[in-house]
Design a protein around this motif. Structure first.
Motif, PDB file in Angstrom:
ATOM      1  N   ARG A  63      -8.309 -19.622  12.755  1.00 55.54           N
ATOM      2  CA  ARG A  63      -8.086 -18.179  12.721  1.00 55.54           C
ATOM      3  C   ARG A  63      -6.932 -17.788  11.792  1.00 55.54           C
ATOM      4  N   PHE A  64      -5.942 -18.644  11.709  1.00 58.32           N
ATOM      5  CA  PHE A  64      -4.763 -18.368  10.897  1.00 58.32           C
ATOM      6  C   PHE A  64      -4.777 -19.248   9.649  1.00 58.32           C
ATOM      7  N   THR A  65      -4.322 -18.682   8.542  1.00 54.66           N
ATOM      8  CA  THR A  65      -4.217 -19.441   7.301  1.00 54.66           C
ATOM      9  C   THR A  65      -2.898 -19.126   6.615  1.00 54.66           C
ATOM     10  N   ALA A  66      -2.155 -20.176   6.303  1.00 58.28           N
ATOM     11  CA  ALA A  66      -0.908 -20.011   5.563  1.00 58.28           C
ATOM     12  C   ALA A  66      -1.154 -20.358   4.106  1.00 58.28           C
ATOM     13  N   SER A  67      -0.625 -19.560   3.229  1.00 59.04           N
ATOM     14  CA  SER A  67      -0.760 -19.824   1.801  1.00 59.04           C
ATOM     15  C   SER A  67       0.567 -19.551   1.118  1.00 59.04           C
ATOM     16  N   GLU A  68       0.717 -20.134  -0.044  1.00 62.61           N
ATOM     17  CA  GLU A  68       2.020 -20.089  -0.709  1.00 62.61           C
ATOM     18  C   GLU A  68       1.881 -19.636  -2.157  1.00 62.61           C
ATOM     19  N   ASP A  69       2.777 -18.790  -2.572  1.00 64.39           N
ATOM     20  CA  ASP A  69       2.894 -18.397  -3.974  1.00 64.39           C
ATOM     21  C   ASP A  69       4.247 -18.918  -4.453  1.00 64.39           C
ATOM     22  N   ARG A  70       4.240 -20.041  -5.113  1.00 64.98           N
ATOM     23  CA  ARG A  70       5.499 -20.678  -5.499  1.00 64.98           C
ATOM     24  C   ARG A  70       6.220 -19.893  -6.588  1.00 64.98           C
ATOM     25  N   ALA A  71       5.476 -19.112  -7.325  1.00 62.01           N
ATOM     26  CA  ALA A  71       6.112 -18.331  -8.391  1.00 62.01           C
ATOM     27  C   ALA A  71       7.069 -17.284  -7.822  1.00 62.01           C
ATOM     28  N   THR A  72       6.774 -16.819  -6.612  1.00 67.60           N
ATOM     29  CA  THR A  72       7.604 -15.784  -5.991  1.00 67.60           C
ATOM     30  C   THR A  72       8.295 -16.274  -4.725  1.00 67.60           C
ATOM     31  N   ASN A  73       8.232 -17.574  -4.449  1.00 58.31           N
ATOM     32  CA  ASN A  73       8.840 -18.157  -3.232  1.00 58.31           C
ATOM     33  C   ASN A  73       8.341 -17.467  -1.963  1.00 58.31           C
ATOM     34  N   THR A  74       7.082 -17.091  -1.966  1.00 58.75           N
ATOM     35  CA  THR A  74       6.506 -16.322  -0.860  1.00 58.75           C
ATOM     36  C   THR A  74       5.463 -17.151  -0.127  1.00 58.75           C
ATOM     37  N   VAL A  75       5.496 -17.091   1.172  1.00 57.60           N
ATOM     38  CA  VAL A  75       4.438 -17.662   1.998  1.00 57.60           C
ATOM     39  C   VAL A  75       3.796 -16.541   2.803  1.00 57.60           C
ATOM     40  N   TYR A  76       2.492 -16.563   2.859  1.00 57.46           N
ATOM     41  CA  TYR A  76       1.727 -15.574   3.604  1.00 57.46           C
ATOM     42  C   TYR A  76       1.109 -16.237   4.835  1.00 57.46           C
ATOM     43  N   LEU A  77       0.969 -15.469   5.866  1.00 62.48           N
ATOM     44  CA  LEU A  77       0.248 -15.922   7.050  1.00 62.48           C
ATOM     45  C   LEU A  77      -0.858 -14.910   7.325  1.00 62.48           C
ATOM     46  N   GLN A  78      -2.082 -15.295   6.993  1.00 65.96           N
ATOM     47  CA  GLN A  78      -3.241 -14.454   7.262  1.00 65.96           C
ATOM     48  C   GLN A  78      -3.729 -14.769   8.667  1.00 65.96           C
ATOM     49  N   MET A  79      -3.808 -13.757   9.489  1.00 65.11           N
ATOM     50  CA  MET A  79      -4.208 -13.932  10.884  1.00 65.11           C
ATOM     51  C   MET A  79      -5.472 -13.129  11.143  1.00 65.11           C
ATOM     52  N   ASN A  80      -6.531 -13.821  11.473  1.00 66.13           N
ATOM     53  CA  ASN A  80      -7.819 -13.189  11.743  1.00 66.13           C
ATOM     54  C   ASN A  80      -8.222 -13.385  13.201  1.00 66.13           C
ATOM     55  N   ASP A  81      -9.175 -12.584  13.621  1.00 66.62           N
ATOM     56  CA  ASP A  81      -9.677 -12.674  14.997  1.00 66.62           C
ATOM     57  C   ASP A  81      -8.523 -12.691  16.006  1.00 66.62           C
ATOM     58  N   LEU A  82      -7.633 -11.755  15.855  1.00 68.66           N
ATOM     59  CA  LEU A  82      -6.446 -11.727  16.698  1.00 68.66           C
ATOM     60  C   LEU A  82      -6.802 -11.424  18.147  1.00 68.66           C
ATOM     61  N   ARG A  83      -6.039 -12.028  19.031  1.00 68.28           N
ATOM     62  CA  ARG A  83      -6.242 -11.907  20.471  1.00 68.28           C
ATOM     63  C   ARG A  83      -4.981 -11.353  21.110  1.00 68.28           C
ATOM     64  N   PRO A  84      -5.100 -10.756  22.287  1.00 65.55           N
ATOM     65  CA  PRO A  84      -3.894 -10.247  22.961  1.00 65.55           C
ATOM     66  C   PRO A  84      -2.819 -11.320  23.136  1.00 65.55           C
ATOM     67  N   GLU A  85      -3.223 -12.543  23.347  1.00 61.31           N
ATOM     68  CA  GLU A  85      -2.255 -13.624  23.528  1.00 61.31           C
ATOM     69  C   GLU A  85      -1.529 -14.011  22.241  1.00 61.31           C
ATOM     70  N   ASP A  86      -1.940 -13.438  21.117  1.00 63.08           N
ATOM     71  CA  ASP A  86      -1.208 -13.641  19.863  1.00 63.08           C
ATOM     72  C   ASP A  86      -0.016 -12.685  19.750  1.00 63.08           C
ATOM     73  N   THR A  87       0.093 -11.766  20.668  1.00 60.73           N
ATOM     74  CA  THR A  87       1.212 -10.828  20.663  1.00 60.73           C
ATOM     75  C   THR A  87       2.533 -11.583  20.783  1.00 60.73           C
ATOM     76  N   ALA A  88       3.402 -11.377  19.809  1.00 59.38           N
ATOM     77  CA  ALA A  88       4.670 -12.105  19.768  1.00 59.38           C
ATOM     78  C   ALA A  88       5.491 -11.588  18.601  1.00 59.38           C
ATOM     79  N   VAL A  89       6.729 -12.033  18.548  1.00 60.68           N
ATOM     80  CA  VAL A  89       7.537 -11.863  17.340  1.00 60.68           C
ATOM     81  C   VAL A  89       7.348 -13.120  16.507  1.00 60.68           C
ATOM     82  N   TYR A  90       6.993 -12.937  15.266  1.00 60.83           N
ATOM     83  CA  TYR A  90       6.724 -14.051  14.368  1.00 60.83           C
ATOM     84  C   TYR A  90       7.924 -14.254  13.439  1.00 60.83           C
TER      85      TYR A  90
END
Length: 108
Positions: A63-90
């Motif tokens: 459901r979750f996918t992490a990807s990285e853009d090294r040119a900008t020192n950025t990491v993304y976390l794509q979260m799909n099919d989210l559930r109530p139990e995913d509620t949190a501070v990330y």
């Protein structure tokens, strides 16, 4: 000292998607995502290797996918099919430092 700046998050309905971003200061890499739900311990969401591979926590796999853009020192976390139990501070993490945290709330 690593500086980490997060963005994204918010309120989404069950089954929806969100994308989080974390930018590391120059010369650093985001190494992991964690989350902390109310009353629970902080848990690993994704660990990123230097080769760009990621290992996910059991409930996030597929459901979750992490990807990285090294040119900008950025990491993304794509979260799909989210559930109530995913509620949190990330939080993103690098070299012992944490981002400021971003709230994700999954609710109808």
């Amino acid at each position: 000292q690593v500086q980490l700046v997060q963005s994204g998050g918010g309120l989404v309905q069950p089954g929806g998607s969100l994308r989080l971003s974390c930018v590391a200061s120059e010369g650093n890499r985001v190494q992991a995502w964690y989350r902390e739900a109310p009353g629970k311990q902080r848990e690993m969401v994704a660990l990123l290797s230097s080769q760009g591979d990621a290992v996910y926590g059991r409930s996030m796999r597929g459901r979750f996918t992490a990807s990285e853009d090294r040119a900008t020192n950025t990491v993304y976390l794509q979260m799909n099919d989210l559930r109530p139990e995913d509620t949190a501070v990330y939080y993103c993490h690098s070299n012992g430092e944490w981002g400021q945290g971003t709230q994700v709330t999954v609710s109808s």
